[in-house]
Enzyme design. Structure first.
Site, PDB file in Angstrom:
ATOM      1  N   GLU A  28     -10.641   6.935   4.376  1.00 59.68           N
ATOM      2  CA  GLU A  28      -9.625   6.297   5.219  1.00 59.68           C
ATOM      3  C   GLU A  28      -9.695   6.806   6.668  1.00 59.68           C
ATOM      4  OE1 GLU A  28      -6.626   6.195   1.392  1.00 59.68           O
ATOM      5  OE2 GLU A  28      -5.861   5.448   3.280  1.00 59.68           O
ATOM      6  N   ASP A  38       0.862  -1.175   0.000  1.00 62.70           N
ATOM      7  CA  ASP A  38       0.000   0.000   0.000  1.00 62.70           C
ATOM      8  C   ASP A  38       0.908   1.238   0.000  1.00 62.70           C
ATOM      9  OD1 ASP A  38      -3.212   0.518   1.615  1.00 62.70           O
ATOM     10  OD2 ASP A  38      -2.081   1.811   0.253  1.00 62.70           O
TER      11      ASP A  38
HETATM   12  C1  GLC Z   1      -4.357   4.324   0.017  1.00 67.45           C
HETATM   13  C2  GLC Z   1      -5.261   3.144   0.330  1.00 67.45           C
HETATM   14  C3  GLC Z   1      -5.338   2.123  -0.777  1.00 67.45           C
HETATM   15  C4  GLC Z   1      -5.157   2.807  -2.121  1.00 67.45           C
HETATM   16  C5  GLC Z   1      -3.742   3.365  -2.163  1.00 67.45           C
HETATM   17  C6  GLC Z   1      -3.480   4.137  -3.472  1.00 67.45           C
HETATM   18  O1  GLC Z   1      -3.652   4.704   1.159  1.00 67.45           O
HETATM   19  O2  GLC Z   1      -5.003   2.449   1.545  1.00 67.45           O
HETATM   20  O3  GLC Z   1      -6.616   1.478  -0.679  1.00 67.45           O
HETATM   21  O4  GLC Z   1      -5.342   1.868  -3.170  1.00 67.45           O
HETATM   22  O5  GLC Z   1      -3.456   4.209  -1.055  1.00 67.45           O
HETATM   23  O6  GLC Z   1      -4.224   5.316  -3.505  1.00 67.45           O
END
Ligand code: GLC
Length: 603
Positions: A470, A274
């Protein structure tokens, strides 16, 4: 699609290419960075394997052609064969999690929590296929979707990205969504990415990126289960999760990533980290890189500091602290996916059949989204059979979420944290616009102060949450669960300012109850429509409403709400999350007002 990942011809092509690659080219393939941190020249000079757009990171005027031309430049650079650089196409990734939601004018589908209430796997495949086409229209080849989180605590800011608190619906959707994205035909294929591996929806107190304290059996039964269906469907990528499992960060968990996911469950695609996810493995970045690679992550989402990443990984290989076999395993997996989705055979983005396709934001896709809105609505209360409404009635529409396409789309829409107005969401209809189209005599009021029983037969009051994404959507009650940034859950974690401190809507947004009471006190019956990313404690709003509908985050096609309120369609949605009766120390599954599976209809 599983056959393509294991296809012998692809394996032969991968081995032949791997033999030509030097260490810099292999490490480059394992590196993904954000578009704002790299140029096409960097892609060629450092052999980068992928570029992404973080939520809301959009090129030019954020139109499909801006995206096509952006990726075309990266693609062309990646395919420039030279003595130093091998032509290996980059793969561009985005969070198209409810439509191609970053891009202006895209069809924005309901967020997953509403799709879970619809409980219609066939619909999910059509949504995925429409989403794939709107992604391809922008010249992009990969989306970080579907999320397979099984959200167990409604205080989690990412509850709306979860289909359900039970893994049955999640599992039934995984296969459909992966198949809808990953068409067998190369030109139509968008690589899927199921996430976040593993246990993202099970953290204590619902803290985003927190600790999932479960036995392996509980983890497997609730959170691992849906991944089997995704792997069987041939999902090509899986994203590691920020959370910890019993104190150990998933990004550094060799058992979960290598022994279980790859060896035991047979996943043959590649695992991506991530966003800067390995940073939280150690305060020393060199150490963090070694931990992440040796745990089994294959590609690393490094938002800015990708050059230190390249240097550290190269040094690990030279020092022998990361074996070459691990590098080759990662690169094999990445190349396998790129061959399996036909990336080597595709023309450059500007020459592809779907690039700038007219289907983008078109009526065919919007009709699917409108159907999904209808099917996602859950009727929680309908005293005196007030619903369905008569289109000729004198209707007052009020509430902060009645006429705001941004609010009804929620997070991950154009901007990471979503939009707060109508203008940003081009196309589509607000809930008010849908009602007014069907009942031209309806009138709109911000807060119901002009409610008049002489003029109004009934009111529709649209209330709820504002967009969030988030950790900024977390509900943290009291200080006992606020984990300070940098605290040691065997690794650092990032703590963002939470959305609020209670699931009780009357405390989070008192303006909503005030609007309902202002109207109901005049003897006008109220139909309340809740726009939210999760079930909330709404006892007082329920008491003062004659009818009450959970609409979740319906996306751009708000008119789907009117379709059902006026009875053109019946309610079919059933709660995929139990509904809490009170604010409790653990907003888990027990204290329910309405059970999982609950929902009324007109019959
Ligand atoms: C974010 C998320 C993830 C996402 C990634 C790219 O922090 O946790 O779900 O795909 O970053 O944006």
């Amino acid at each position: 699609m599983e056959k393509s990942l294991a296809n012998p011809e692809i394996k032969a092509r991968v081995e032949a290419l791997l033999l030509q690659m030097n260490l810099d080219q292999k490490i480059g393939q394992m590196t993904q960075t954000e578009r704002m941190s790299c140029t096409p020249e960097d892609v060629k000079n450092y052999h980068l394997g992928s570029v992404l757009s973080g939520g809301g990171s959009c090129p030019g005027d954020n139109r499909p052609d801006d995206w096509v031309r952006m990726n075309d430049a990266y693609w062309a650079a990646s395919m420039e064969q030279s003595d130093e650089h091998l032509a290996i196409p980059i793969i561009y990734g985005v969070d198209a999690i409810h439509g191609n939601n970053n891009v202006l004018g895209a069809t924005v589908f309901p967020h997953n929590i509403g799709l879970g209430a619809a409980n219609d796997p066939e619909l999910l495949q059509r949504i995925a296929q429409a989403t794939a086409r709107e992604i391809l229209a922008t010249g992009v080849e990969w989306t970080f979707a579907p999320t397979l989180a099984v959200a167990r605590d409604k205080r989690w800011g990412r509850t709306y990205e979860s289909y359900s608190e039970e893994n049955t619906i999640v599992g039934s959707y995984a296969e459909k969504f992966v198949n809808g994205l990953q068409s067998d035909s190369h030109d139509d294929c968008v690589v899927a990415c199921v996430k976040h591996w593993v246990g993202d929806g099970g953290t204590t107190h619902g803290i985003d990126q927190g600790d999932t304290a479960l036995s392996f059996d509980e983890l497997k039964r609730t959170h691992i289960e849906p991944y089997y269906a995704a792997i069987d469907a041939g999902v090509m990528t899986i994203m590691a999760s920020f959370n910890s499992w019993n104190g150990d960060k998933c990004h550094g968990h060799r058992y979960l990533i290598s022994d279980l996911l790859k060896d035991e469950m047979g996943f043959q695609g590649f695992v991506i980290s991530d966003w800067d996810g390995i940073d939280y493995l150690s305060e020393d970045y060199f150490d963090a890189v070694g931990k992440g690679v040796n745990a089994g992550i294959d590609m690393f989402m490094v938002s800015e500091e990708w050059q230190p990443f390249l240097r550290h990984l190269k040094r690990h290989v030279q020092d022998g602290t990361v074996p070459m076999s691990r590098i080759d395993d990662a690169v094999r997996r990445i190349l396998t996916v790129k061959f399996a989705c036909g990336l080597f055979e595709r023309p450059r983005p500007v020459e592809r059949p779907w690039s700038n396709h007219e289907c983008f934001g078109g009526s065919e896709h919007r009709d699917i989204a409108r159907e999904a809105v209808r099917k996602s609505l859950v009727l929680l209360k309908n005293d005196s059979d007030l619903l369905p409404l008569n289109k000729q009635a004198n209707i007052l529409v009020a509430g902060k979420n009645a006429h705001n396409r941004g609010h009804q789309c929620g997070g991950f829409t154009v901007a990471w944290q979503g939009a707060l107005d109508n203008e940003t969401i081009e196309g589509g209809t607000s809930i008010w616009e849908g009602i007014h189209q069907q009942s031209p005599s309806a009138t709109l009021s911000e807060d119901g102060r002009d409610a008049d029983p002489e003029k109004h037969d009934v009111a529709i009051v649209v209330i709820g949450e504002l967009p969030y994404a988030e950790g900024m959507g977390d509900i943290r009650d009291g200080n006992d669960v606020i984990v300070e940034a940098g605290s040691q859950i065997k690794g650092l974690m990032k703590v963002l300012e939470p959305y609020g401190h209670t699931l009780e809507l009357a405390q989070l947004h008192p303006e909503d109850l005030a609007t309902i009471q202002r109207i109901a006190s005049k003897g006008i019956p109220v139909v309340t429509v809740l726009v939210s990313g999760r079930p909330l404690v709404v006892n007082r709003e329920l008491d003062d409403s004659t009818s009450f509908v959970a609409a979740w985050l319906p996306g751009s096609e708000g008119q789907g709400v009117a379709d059902v309120l006026f009875g053109d369609y019946d309610f079919q949605g059933r709660l995929s999350f139990s509904w809490p009766e009170k604010v409790s120390a653990d907003a888990g599954i027990d204290d329910e007002l309405f059970p999982y599976g609950y929902g009324l209809n007109y019959q």
